[in-house]
Design a protein around this motif. Sequence first.
Motif, mmCIF file in Angstrom:
data_model
loop_
_atom_site.group_PDB
_atom_site.id
_atom_site.type_symbol
_atom_site.label_atom_id
_atom_site.label_comp_id
_atom_site.label_asym_id
_atom_site.label_seq_id
_atom_site.Cartn_x
_atom_site.Cartn_y
_atom_site.Cartn_z
ATOM 1 N N SER A 20 43.887 -8.440 -15.350
ATOM 2 C CA SER A 20 43.506 -8.990 -14.061
ATOM 3 C C SER A 20 42.207 -8.334 -13.613
ATOM 4 C CB SER A 20 44.598 -8.730 -13.019
ATOM 5 O OG SER A 20 45.812 -9.367 -13.377
ATOM 6 N N THR A 21 41.326 -9.108 -13.016
ATOM 7 C CA THR A 21 40.017 -8.603 -12.618
ATOM 8 C C THR A 21 40.138 -7.290 -11.842
ATOM 9 O OG1 THR A 21 39.041 -10.809 -12.542
ATOM 10 C CG2 THR A 21 37.960 -9.087 -11.241
ATOM 11 N N GLY A 22 39.389 -6.304 -12.290
ATOM 12 C CA GLY A 22 39.403 -4.995 -11.647
ATOM 13 C C GLY A 22 40.227 -3.965 -12.376
ATOM 14 N N ASP A 23 41.163 -4.415 -13.250
ATOM 15 C CA ASP A 23 41.965 -3.460 -14.008
ATOM 16 C C ASP A 23 41.056 -2.622 -14.905
ATOM 17 O OD1 ASP A 23 44.334 -4.340 -12.953
ATOM 18 O OD2 ASP A 23 44.805 -5.691 -14.601
ATOM 19 N N GLN A 24 41.457 -1.369 -15.109
ATOM 20 C CA GLN A 24 40.687 -0.461 -15.950
ATOM 21 C C GLN A 24 41.587 0.130 -17.022
ATOM 22 O OE1 GLN A 24 38.747 2.384 -13.439
ATOM 23 N NE2 GLN A 24 37.410 0.863 -12.492
ATOM 24 N N ALA A 25 41.010 0.468 -18.157
ATOM 25 C CA ALA A 25 41.781 0.999 -19.273
ATOM 26 C C ALA A 25 40.852 1.686 -20.249
ATOM 27 C CB ALA A 25 42.539 -0.123 -19.969
ATOM 28 N N CYS A 26 41.439 2.320 -21.252
ATOM 29 C CA CYS A 26 40.690 2.819 -22.400
ATOM 30 C C CYS A 26 41.060 1.918 -23.577
ATOM 31 C CB CYS A 26 41.067 4.258 -22.719
ATOM 32 S SG CYS A 26 40.698 5.445 -21.400
ATOM 33 N N ILE A 27 40.076 1.342 -24.223
ATOM 34 C CA ILE A 27 40.311 0.519 -25.404
ATOM 35 C C ILE A 27 39.474 1.101 -26.531
ATOM 36 C CG2 ILE A 27 40.066 -1.761 -26.432
ATOM 37 C CD1 ILE A 27 40.631 -2.991 -23.756
ATOM 38 N N GLY A 28 40.155 1.495 -27.594
ATOM 39 C CA GLY A 28 39.456 2.258 -28.618
ATOM 40 C C GLY A 28 39.079 3.597 -28.019
ATOM 41 N N THR A 29 37.815 3.910 -28.056
ATOM 42 C CA THR A 29 37.335 5.143 -27.412
ATOM 43 C C THR A 29 36.495 4.840 -26.185
ATOM 44 O OG1 THR A 29 35.363 5.199 -28.828
ATOM 45 C CG2 THR A 29 37.312 6.391 -29.611
ATOM 46 N N GLY A 30 36.389 3.536 -25.825
ATOM 47 C CA GLY A 30 35.515 3.148 -24.723
ATOM 48 C C GLY A 30 36.236 2.905 -23.420
ATOM 49 N N PHE A 31 35.478 2.933 -22.344
ATOM 50 C CA PHE A 31 35.969 2.650 -20.997
ATOM 51 C C PHE A 31 35.919 1.147 -20.787
ATOM 52 C CE2 PHE A 31 35.197 1.792 -16.517
ATOM 53 C CZ PHE A 31 36.142 2.591 -15.877
ATOM 54 N N SER A 32 37.022 0.568 -20.351
ATOM 55 C CA SER A 32 37.109 -0.889 -20.218
ATOM 56 C C SER A 32 37.478 -1.289 -18.809
ATOM 57 C CB SER A 32 38.155 -1.449 -21.188
ATOM 58 O OG SER A 32 37.821 -1.151 -22.518
ATOM 59 N N GLN A 33 36.865 -2.360 -18.348
ATOM 60 C CA GLN A 33 37.208 -2.939 -17.051
ATOM 61 C C GLN A 33 37.353 -4.437 -17.221
ATOM 62 O OE1 GLN A 33 34.520 -2.194 -13.799
ATOM 63 N NE2 GLN A 33 36.132 -2.558 -12.309
ATOM 64 N N CYS A 34 38.330 -4.998 -16.523
ATOM 65 C CA CYS A 34 38.599 -6.423 -16.621
ATOM 66 C C CYS A 34 37.674 -7.197 -15.688
ATOM 67 C CB CYS A 34 40.053 -6.700 -16.263
ATOM 68 S SG CYS A 34 40.547 -8.424 -16.525
ATOM 69 N N VAL A 35 36.924 -8.110 -16.247
ATOM 70 C CA VAL A 35 36.023 -8.966 -15.476
ATOM 71 C C VAL A 35 36.333 -10.413 -15.825
ATOM 72 C CG1 VAL A 35 33.641 -9.587 -14.997
ATOM 73 C CG2 VAL A 35 34.218 -7.213 -15.492
ATOM 74 N N GLY A 36 36.756 -11.193 -14.844
ATOM 75 C CA GLY A 36 37.061 -12.590 -15.082
ATOM 76 C C GLY A 36 38.195 -12.806 -16.062
ATOM 77 N N GLY A 37 39.180 -11.901 -16.055
ATOM 78 C CA GLY A 37 40.335 -12.059 -16.927
ATOM 79 C C GLY A 37 40.135 -11.589 -18.344
ATOM 80 N N LYS A 38 39.049 -10.884 -18.620
ATOM 81 C CA LYS A 38 38.773 -10.392 -19.966
ATOM 82 C C LYS A 38 38.225 -8.979 -19.901
ATOM 83 C CE LYS A 38 36.259 -11.545 -24.233
ATOM 84 N NZ LYS A 38 37.460 -11.473 -25.073
ATOM 85 N N PHE A 39 38.719 -8.109 -20.780
ATOM 86 C CA PHE A 39 38.248 -6.734 -20.800
ATOM 87 C C PHE A 39 36.820 -6.660 -21.325
ATOM 88 C CE2 PHE A 39 42.678 -4.923 -20.771
ATOM 89 C CZ PHE A 39 42.484 -4.136 -19.653
ATOM 90 N N VAL A 40 36.001 -5.877 -20.645
ATOM 91 C CA VAL A 40 34.640 -5.576 -21.098
ATOM 92 C C VAL A 40 34.587 -4.074 -21.322
ATOM 93 C CG1 VAL A 40 32.203 -5.627 -20.542
ATOM 94 C CG2 VAL A 40 33.691 -7.493 -19.824
ATOM 95 N N THR A 41 34.242 -3.664 -22.512
ATOM 96 C CA THR A 41 34.296 -2.250 -22.884
ATOM 97 C C THR A 41 32.897 -1.666 -22.999
ATOM 98 O OG1 THR A 41 36.368 -2.586 -24.081
ATOM 99 C CG2 THR A 41 35.111 -0.606 -24.613
ATOM 100 N N THR A 42 32.727 -0.503 -22.409
ATOM 101 C CA THR A 42 31.468 0.225 -22.478
ATOM 102 C C THR A 42 31.699 1.537 -23.219
ATOM 103 O OG1 THR A 42 30.856 -0.679 -20.327
ATOM 104 C CG2 THR A 42 29.547 1.170 -21.152
ATOM 105 N N ALA A 43 30.860 1.832 -24.188
ATOM 106 C CA ALA A 43 31.040 3.044 -24.985
ATOM 107 C C ALA A 43 30.854 4.297 -24.146
ATOM 108 C CB ALA A 43 30.054 3.049 -26.152
ATOM 109 N N CYS A 44 31.679 5.293 -24.395
ATOM 110 C CA CYS A 44 31.486 6.602 -23.771
ATOM 111 C C CYS A 44 30.305 7.296 -24.448
ATOM 112 C CB CYS A 44 32.745 7.454 -23.927
ATOM 113 S SG CYS A 44 34.154 6.904 -22.931
ATOM 114 N N ALA A 45 29.808 8.325 -23.787
ATOM 115 C CA ALA A 45 28.691 9.083 -24.355
ATOM 116 C C ALA A 45 29.113 9.742 -25.658
ATOM 117 C CB ALA A 45 28.217 10.135 -23.356
ATOM 118 N N ALA A 46 28.125 10.116 -26.459
ATOM 119 C CA ALA A 46 28.382 10.754 -27.741
ATOM 120 C C ALA A 46 29.290 11.964 -27.570
ATOM 121 C CB ALA A 46 27.067 11.169 -28.386
#
Length: 467
Positions: free
Chosen positions: A264-290
């Motif tokens: 659901s939009t706004g939900d947050q999680a860790c997927i793989g090693t990245g930080f993920s936030q739900c936008v429009g019903g789909k997770f968008v993952t951003t890589a953490c720093a090295a």
Amino acid sequence: MQLSWNLVCLGLIASGVHGAPVLKKRIAQNIPSSTTKWEQACIAAGGGQQCNPVSVTAFSTLLAAPGPCAQQDAADQMIDLAKQLKNDAEMIRLTQIFVQQPRNTPSSESVPYCQQAPKNAELNGLFQCQFAGAKPTTFVGGVAVGQAGTIPFGRTTPLSPAGSCPANPSGPITDGSQLVDIVQNPGVDTTGAGTTTPPSSTPAASAPGSSTTSTSSTGSTSTNSSSTSTNNGSSASNFKVQNGKDAQALNAKFSKLTADSACSTGDQACIGTGFSQCVGGKFVTTACAASTACFALPLVNSPGTSIACTTEADATARFEASGATGGITGNGAAADSEHAQKESPSTASSVTTSDAGATSAASDAVSSPASSNFHLQNGKDAQALNAKFTNLNASAACTTGDLACINGAFAQCDNGKFVITSCGPSPLTCAALPLVNKAGTSITCTTEADAAARIAATGATGGITGA
């Protein structure tokens, strides 16, 4: 005979060209093509005669002569113009792809990376791909991997795979090709953005006196919600252990999530090693720093958990300090999943969080009794946060782990300084929102219309800021 000789000569010439690195076709490219689509988007956005000069300056930086930061500097100019044109999302997206376009290399060696941060946050964490024909182990001038300029700014280890970039993480791109013709997603077109770097710092759990994040993710939203309820009934002497167990349960659930998991939009999680936030019903993952990865962590001074990028060693130490056994996931944390119950799926904003500069407002929201009127209080608390956010800037004082919205972007405090992550293309913006099924607020990326509707639904009047 003359014809045969001519063919031999042509063959020798072709062979000679193939053997000379400077003339290899594999490092040639039609540089104007790199900004053609951007210039078209600029004109469509009303940029007029401003567009072409910026476009020409930008594609000229792909030649071998300009310095390692010339391409990034040109991209900053492209973003500046996009912002003048009402933050045109298409121009920003195309700029984020352009700044990752491989540059010409006169020696078939990889091209050095810029070693300074960009002016605009939309470009944070972005760097050029390399052409497949460039030597992955040697950079222009014979510089070996690991030496100055061979690792992108903000990272500490060589890229793997070599030659990759956020828009094309699988590796280098075909010689002479244009990244803008290969990808649509620059790798940071949402929260997380991207941009770049996700909220990547030690969470506020370690900041004494800080009223910080109690964050949850879809797939484990109810875990955090229920653990919050459990914690509220716990005494001060045992909430630390429960925080550790709840964070373990979240990490165990995160290990089963994928980018395709429902959310659901706004939900947050860790997927793989990245930080993920739900936008429009789909997770968008951003890589953490090295050298860091995403984890759910136990808070220290109050009941709750946080989600942040940190090292595995730091995460492990935090769980040990809480008294919870079983490491980061509690060896599956199956027993703790009993907390994972019955949060309404309509709770899109499952993050309970506060901001430096709005700490007291968030604290009041968290401590508000769960009663028939908490919805209205949640709305008012979210308005108070949004009003405070309007006065914040990237230079505002903060405590490590504090969260905020700054100029429409998601911000987290790292070592006393806010790190800004773009929410992505318009109309996404950062806002504090009221929770639905319990007392509290969230900070997330959403549309202004959605934020206004959520606050209005609580009964709070005055719009997003209560003005």
